[in-house]
Design a protein around this motif. Structure first.
Motif, PDB file in Angstrom:
ATOM      1  N   UNK A  83      38.984  45.047  36.683  1.00 35.56           N
ATOM      2  CA  UNK A  83      39.763  45.275  35.468  1.00 35.56           C
ATOM      3  C   UNK A  83      39.649  46.721  35.000  1.00 35.56           C
ATOM      4  N   UNK A  84      38.477  47.310  35.097  1.00 31.98           N
ATOM      5  CA  UNK A  84      38.297  48.704  34.652  1.00 31.98           C
ATOM      6  C   UNK A  84      39.178  49.651  35.464  1.00 31.98           C
ATOM      7  N   UNK A  85      39.234  49.439  36.780  1.00 31.16           N
ATOM      8  CA  UNK A  85      40.080  50.295  37.606  1.00 31.16           C
ATOM      9  C   UNK A  85      41.543  50.067  37.274  1.00 31.16           C
ATOM     10  N   UNK A  86      41.931  48.826  37.061  1.00 33.23           N
ATOM     11  CA  UNK A  86      43.322  48.528  36.697  1.00 33.23           C
ATOM     12  C   UNK A  86      43.686  49.225  35.389  1.00 33.23           C
ATOM     13  N   UNK A  87      42.788  49.187  34.413  1.00 30.31           N
ATOM     14  CA  UNK A  87      43.035  49.849  33.128  1.00 30.31           C
ATOM     15  C   UNK A  87      43.149  51.363  33.297  1.00 30.31           C
ATOM     16  N   UNK A  88      42.247  51.955  34.085  1.00 31.29           N
ATOM     17  CA  UNK A  88      42.286  53.402  34.314  1.00 31.29           C
ATOM     18  C   UNK A  88      43.567  53.800  35.033  1.00 31.29           C
ATOM     19  N   UNK A  89      43.914  53.058  36.079  1.00 34.14           N
ATOM     20  CA  UNK A  89      45.126  53.372  36.842  1.00 34.14           C
ATOM     21  C   UNK A  89      46.366  53.287  35.951  1.00 34.14           C
ATOM     22  N   UNK A  90      46.459  52.258  35.144  1.00 28.83           N
ATOM     23  CA  UNK A  90      47.601  52.096  34.232  1.00 28.83           C
ATOM     24  C   UNK A  90      47.636  53.267  33.236  1.00 28.83           C
ATOM     25  N   UNK A  91      46.499  53.621  32.676  1.00 29.05           N
ATOM     26  CA  UNK A  91      46.402  54.721  31.718  1.00 29.05           C
ATOM     27  C   UNK A  91      46.869  56.043  32.332  1.00 29.05           C
ATOM     28  N   UNK A  92      46.566  56.248  33.621  1.00 22.48           N
ATOM     29  CA  UNK A  92      46.931  57.482  34.305  1.00 22.48           C
ATOM     30  C   UNK A  92      48.352  57.459  34.858  1.00 22.48           C
ATOM     31  N   UNK A  93      49.067  56.338  34.678  1.00 23.71           N
ATOM     32  CA  UNK A  93      50.466  56.269  35.091  1.00 23.71           C
ATOM     33  C   UNK A  93      50.724  55.642  36.440  1.00 23.71           C
ATOM     34  N   UNK A  94      49.699  55.077  37.064  1.00 15.12           N
ATOM     35  CA  UNK A  94      49.885  54.400  38.346  1.00 15.12           C
ATOM     36  C   UNK A  94      50.635  53.087  38.136  1.00 15.12           C
ATOM     37  N   UNK A  95      51.488  52.740  39.082  1.00 24.91           N
ATOM     38  CA  UNK A  95      52.113  51.422  39.133  1.00 24.91           C
ATOM     39  C   UNK A  95      51.232  50.531  40.004  1.00 24.91           C
ATOM     40  N   UNK A  96      51.236  49.239  39.728  1.00 21.12           N
ATOM     41  CA  UNK A  96      50.401  48.304  40.491  1.00 21.12           C
ATOM     42  C   UNK A  96      51.256  47.217  41.124  1.00 21.12           C
ATOM     43  N   UNK A  97      50.834  46.821  42.324  1.00 23.31           N
ATOM     44  CA  UNK A  97      51.459  45.679  42.993  1.00 23.31           C
ATOM     45  C   UNK A  97      50.391  44.991  43.836  1.00 23.31           C
ATOM     46  N   UNK A  98      50.594  43.715  44.043  1.00 23.50           N
ATOM     47  CA  UNK A  98      49.662  42.963  44.871  1.00 23.50           C
ATOM     48  C   UNK A  98      49.765  43.455  46.310  1.00 23.50           C
ATOM     49  N   UNK A  99      48.664  43.485  47.016  1.00 21.31           N
ATOM     50  CA  UNK A  99      48.652  43.846  48.428  1.00 21.31           C
ATOM     51  C   UNK A  99      49.272  42.687  49.200  1.00 21.31           C
ATOM     52  N   UNK A 100      50.381  42.909  49.910  1.00 20.80           N
ATOM     53  CA  UNK A 100      51.048  41.816  50.608  1.00 20.80           C
ATOM     54  C   UNK A 100      50.212  41.227  51.752  1.00 20.80           C
ATOM     55  N   UNK A 101      49.197  41.976  52.189  1.00 19.61           N
ATOM     56  CA  UNK A 101      48.352  41.505  53.282  1.00 19.61           C
ATOM     57  C   UNK A 101      47.047  40.873  52.804  1.00 19.61           C
ATOM     58  N   UNK A 102      46.732  41.041  51.518  1.00 22.36           N
ATOM     59  CA  UNK A 102      45.464  40.512  50.993  1.00 22.36           C
ATOM     60  C   UNK A 102      45.608  40.287  49.488  1.00 22.36           C
ATOM     61  N   UNK A 103      45.764  39.047  49.087  1.00 22.80           N
ATOM     62  CA  UNK A 103      45.994  38.705  47.675  1.00 22.80           C
ATOM     63  C   UNK A 103      44.806  39.036  46.779  1.00 22.80           C
ATOM     64  N   UNK A 104      43.659  39.336  47.361  1.00 24.62           N
ATOM     65  CA  UNK A 104      42.502  39.687  46.543  1.00 24.62           C
ATOM     66  C   UNK A 104      42.496  41.167  46.179  1.00 24.62           C
ATOM     67  N   UNK A 105      43.518  41.914  46.640  1.00 28.30           N
ATOM     68  CA  UNK A 105      43.568  43.344  46.394  1.00 28.30           C
ATOM     69  C   UNK A 105      44.860  43.746  45.667  1.00 28.30           C
ATOM     70  N   UNK A 106      44.768  44.851  44.938  1.00 25.61           N
ATOM     71  CA  UNK A 106      45.908  45.450  44.246  1.00 25.61           C
ATOM     72  C   UNK A 106      46.089  46.864  44.796  1.00 25.61           C
ATOM     73  N   UNK A 107      47.346  47.256  44.977  1.00 27.53           N
ATOM     74  CA  UNK A 107      47.654  48.628  45.390  1.00 27.53           C
ATOM     75  C   UNK A 107      48.187  49.359  44.173  1.00 27.53           C
ATOM     76  N   UNK A 108      47.509  50.440  43.799  1.00 22.85           N
ATOM     77  CA  UNK A 108      47.964  51.291  42.711  1.00 22.85           C
ATOM     78  C   UNK A 108      48.646  52.502  43.331  1.00 22.85           C
ATOM     79  N   UNK A 109      49.838  52.868  42.806  1.00 19.18           N
ATOM     80  CA  UNK A 109      50.604  53.985  43.345  1.00 19.18           C
ATOM     81  C   UNK A 109      51.044  54.916  42.219  1.00 19.18           C
ATOM     82  N   UNK A 110      50.911  56.200  42.473  1.00 20.15           N
ATOM     83  CA  UNK A 110      51.343  57.215  41.512  1.00 20.15           C
ATOM     84  C   UNK A 110      52.222  58.216  42.237  1.00 20.15           C
ATOM     85  N   UNK A 111      53.468  58.337  41.807  1.00 20.78           N
ATOM     86  CA  UNK A 111      54.381  59.339  42.352  1.00 20.78           C
ATOM     87  C   UNK A 111      54.091  60.645  41.606  1.00 20.78           C
ATOM     88  N   UNK A 112      53.858  61.698  42.358  1.00 21.44           N
ATOM     89  CA  UNK A 112      53.480  62.984  41.739  1.00 21.44           C
ATOM     90  C   UNK A 112      54.673  63.897  41.581  1.00 21.44           C
TER      91      UNK A 112
END
Length: 112
Positions: A83-112
């Motif tokens: 949760x802490x990483x999800x909060x930090x990533x969201x605060x910094x502007x990253x978008x999140x999506x579930x990892x299609x290969x592993x439901x226990x993981x989230x992929x955070x992406x930031x377009x620069x």
């Protein structure tokens, strides 16, 4: 942090001195793909130093350096329970999506 070329591999370390001894309390780093257009990034902060803004500071600096090096996208793969990483990533502007290969993981992406 070994073998850092400061273009394709970058790392920043936060160090504090306590009772005359230096301790690493935080690290942020990235490593680019082959063409240098994207990078995978990570940040870690010791428990004692969490919730003090250190992770934000380390990541903001990492993002600035990535931009200046021409990287167009940053990615981070994290536990869906972090949760802490999800909060930090969201605060910094990253978008999140579930990892299609592993439901226990989230992929955070930031377009620069």
């Amino acid at each position: 942090m070994t073998h850092i070329d400061y273009v394709h591999d970058v790392a920043f370390v936060a160090v504090v001195r306590e009772e005359g001894v230096e301790h690493v309390v935080g690290v942020s780093r990235y490593s680019t793909n082959a063409d240098g257009s994207q990078c995978e990034c990570a940040v870690t902060v010791s428990d004692k130093w969490q919730s003090k803004g250190l992770g934000t500071l380390l990541m903001r600096h990492l993002i600035e350096v990535a931009r200046s090096n021409g990287i167009r996208q940053m990615n981070s793969i994290d536990s869906a329970e972090n949760v802490r990483m999800a909060d930090l990533a969201r605060y910094l502007g990253f978008d999140a999506r579930m990892d299609p290969e592993d439901a226990s993981q989230v992929i955070h992406e930031l377009v620069l």
